[in-house]
Write a protein that holds these residues in place. Structure first.
Motif, short mmCIF file in Angstrom:
data_model
loop_
_atom_site.label_atom_id
_atom_site.label_comp_id
_atom_site.label_asym_id
_atom_site.label_seq_id
_atom_site.Cartn_x
_atom_site.Cartn_y
_atom_site.Cartn_z
N LEU A 163 -18.16 -39.81 96.89
CA LEU A 163 -18.40 -39.15 95.60
C LEU A 163 -17.25 -39.35 94.62
CD1 LEU A 163 -19.87 -35.85 97.08
CD2 LEU A 163 -21.16 -37.72 96.03
N GLU A 165 -14.33 -38.04 94.28
CA GLU A 165 -13.72 -36.82 93.76
C GLU A 165 -12.22 -37.01 93.60
OE1 GLU A 165 -13.40 -32.06 94.97
OE2 GLU A 165 -14.01 -33.55 96.46
N PHE A 289 -21.18 -40.76 89.62
CA PHE A 289 -19.87 -40.42 90.19
C PHE A 289 -18.96 -41.64 90.07
CE2 PHE A 289 -23.03 -37.83 92.31
CZ PHE A 289 -22.46 -36.57 92.38
N SER A 314 -21.10 -44.05 92.53
CA SER A 314 -22.28 -43.54 93.22
C SER A 314 -23.23 -42.94 92.19
CB SER A 314 -21.91 -42.48 94.27
OG SER A 314 -21.28 -43.06 95.38
N GLU A 316 -26.65 -40.32 91.75
CA GLU A 316 -27.63 -39.37 92.27
C GLU A 316 -28.94 -39.63 91.53
OE1 GLU A 316 -28.59 -34.56 92.29
OE2 GLU A 316 -26.57 -35.26 91.78
N LEU A 355 -23.49 -36.11 103.71
CA LEU A 355 -23.06 -35.36 102.53
C LEU A 355 -22.96 -33.86 102.78
CD1 LEU A 355 -25.27 -37.25 99.96
CD2 LEU A 355 -22.77 -37.26 100.01
N HIS A 358 -19.62 -32.14 102.33
CA HIS A 358 -18.90 -32.38 101.09
C HIS A 358 -19.20 -31.27 100.09
CE1 HIS A 358 -17.72 -36.77 101.69
NE2 HIS A 358 -18.42 -36.47 102.77
N TYR A 360 -18.18 -30.97 97.16
CA TYR A 360 -18.35 -31.59 95.85
C TYR A 360 -19.80 -32.01 95.58
CZ TYR A 360 -16.60 -34.40 91.85
OH TYR A 360 -16.33 -34.92 90.61
N TRP A 361 -20.60 -32.17 96.63
CA TRP A 361 -21.99 -32.62 96.49
C TRP A 361 -22.89 -31.50 95.98
CZ3 TRP A 361 -25.06 -36.20 95.34
CH2 TRP A 361 -26.39 -36.27 95.76
N LEU A 368 -28.61 -40.06 97.15
CA LEU A 368 -27.35 -40.61 96.65
C LEU A 368 -27.24 -42.06 97.11
CD1 LEU A 368 -24.57 -39.85 95.21
CD2 LEU A 368 -23.64 -39.88 97.53
N ARG A 370 -24.55 -45.36 96.91
CA ARG A 370 -23.21 -45.82 96.55
C ARG A 370 -23.26 -47.32 96.26
NH1 ARG A 370 -18.07 -45.89 100.58
NH2 ARG A 370 -19.15 -47.77 101.29
#
Length: 395
Positions: A163, A165, A289, A314, A316, A355, A358, A360-361, A368, A370
């Motif tokens: 992601l 982050e 992302f 990435s 979504e 995920l 995570h 952050y997800w 998702l 990548r």
């Protein structure tokens, strides 16, 4: 003394010396393959061991590497701004060295929950059995409150590799230093060229040279870099005890690959931002992302701490993970694979279970994907993304 730019240094590290008799030399060092190192006499042997006793990286046996390896170590030290480097046969092997070089039975380590997935397997398969406890934390958690007397290290990946982050490394380094704890980070995303954790306060930087350093998807390689002598000694001891070694040919390939890093990474980044702009205009995209994308939550940190970006992003999608599979299969220029950093474009369908841990997800039910955006013509890549969208559910 002349101080050259990093780009210049990367080109000239590993240049072969001239033959004293002929006055000629190849451009690059050859791949020096050997298991046995011969000594001219016992005095030469004693000089080598005296250097080793003084902490120097003197060549004594094939496992510790020859000149090809020394040159690659210098590459990583220049990239990361460190004073010591150990090489490993993969990025994951380098992570093992970082953990086992610092931690012992009874120790505790804090690990960011957006870390590279196989670190969790390292925890399950090895650390638990060694009596090393792990606590996973989110970026917004109070680190001061999570540190215990047994905590010896904070381990993060910034940006994360799913992601992306961005973490506030200087703030985390301040917490670590306040408690006498080491901060280690996986810097494969930045690889020292666009992001330098050691300059931001980290104590250890781990890099999978498999990715942007080698740059051609043909090498497995890891490195651990540090600045502090006492930390370096612990990493060296772990690496030597574990018997890690990389082949001379892989070292040579990485030395060849890094020569073009200064032109490859910016072009990857340019292409990736063009793909971000394309996705931003698509109704089937929920979120992008990429810390270098101006709408990303980590953009301000990226601006402050980084000097560039790469080909990673990435997306979504506004559909279920299962519905996104047809889209992935319809892509023709994007290989389906787990790695990145090579010249080619890749796509990864991310398993929802990966995920779940995570923070952050935000536990979205969407798919998702990548992407690694390669060096192909950007119009061809975007055309490929356009045609694959015909296989997505209508939104």
């Amino acid at each position: 003394m002349t101080t050259h730019h990093l780009d210049t240094k990367l080109l000239h590290i590993g240049s072969a010396p001239f033959d004293p008799e002929t006055g000629t030399a190849p451009v690059n060092l050859p791949s020096m393959r050997t298991s046995t190192v011969r000594f001219e006499n016992l005095a030469a042997l004693e000089r080598v061991f005296a250097k080793r006793a003084a902490g120097e990286r003197a060549i004594s046996y094939g496992r510790s590497g020859m000149d090809t390896h020394r040159a690659l170590e210098e590459v990583f030290m220049q990239l990361e701004g460190g004073t010591y480097c150990v090489l490993a046969p993969s990025g994951m092997a380098a992570i093992n060295i970082a953990f086992l070089g610092i931690l012992k039975t009874g120790d505790h380590v804090l690990v960011c929950d957006g870390v590279y997935g196989p670190v969790r397997n390292l925890d399950r398969a090895l650390l638990k059995g060694l009596g090393i406890s792990v606590t996973y934390f989110a970026a917004q958690d109070d680190l001061d409150a999570l540190i215990t007397p047994e905590t010896k290290m904070i381990y993060v990946e910034s940006p994360g590799s799913l992601l992306f982050e961005m973490l506030d490394l200087p703030a985390m380094a301040a917490v670590a230093k306040r408690h006498g704890v080491l901060l280690a980070t996986d810097n494969t995303w930045g690889s020292g060229y666009i992001y330098r954790p050691l300059a931001l306060g980290a104590d250890i930087s781990v890099v999978a040279g498999t990715k942007y350093v080698a740059g051609h998807s043909d090498v497995m390689l890891g490195a651990v870099v540090a600045k502090d002598e006492s930390v370096a000694a612990r990493l060296h001891s772990a690496q030597y005890a574990m018997g890690n070694s990389i082949s001379a040919d892989d070292a040579w390939l990485a030395l060849r690959g890094v020569k073009t890093m200064a032109v490859r990474m910016p072009q990857h980044a340019i292409n990736a931002l063009k793909v971000c702009a394309f996705f931003d205009a698509q109704p089937y995209v929920a979120k992008i992302f990429n810390p270098a994308w101006h709408k990303d939550a980590g953009y301000a940190l990226w601006q402050r701490d980084c000097t560039g970006a790469n080909g990673m992003l990435s997306v979504e999608l506004k559909c279920s993970p299962d519905a996104a599979k047809a889209y992935v299969d319809a892509l023709t220029l994007f290989g389906i694979g787990f790695s990145w950093g090579g010249y080619e474009s890749l796509v990864q369908w991310v398993d929802p279970g990966t995920l779940a841990a995570h923070t952050y997800w935000k536990h979205s039910p969407n798919a998702l994907l990548r992407f690694h955006i390669g060096l192909e013509d950007i119009d061809d890549l975007i055309d490929d993304l356009k045609q694959a969208a015909n296989y997505l559910p209508r939104t």
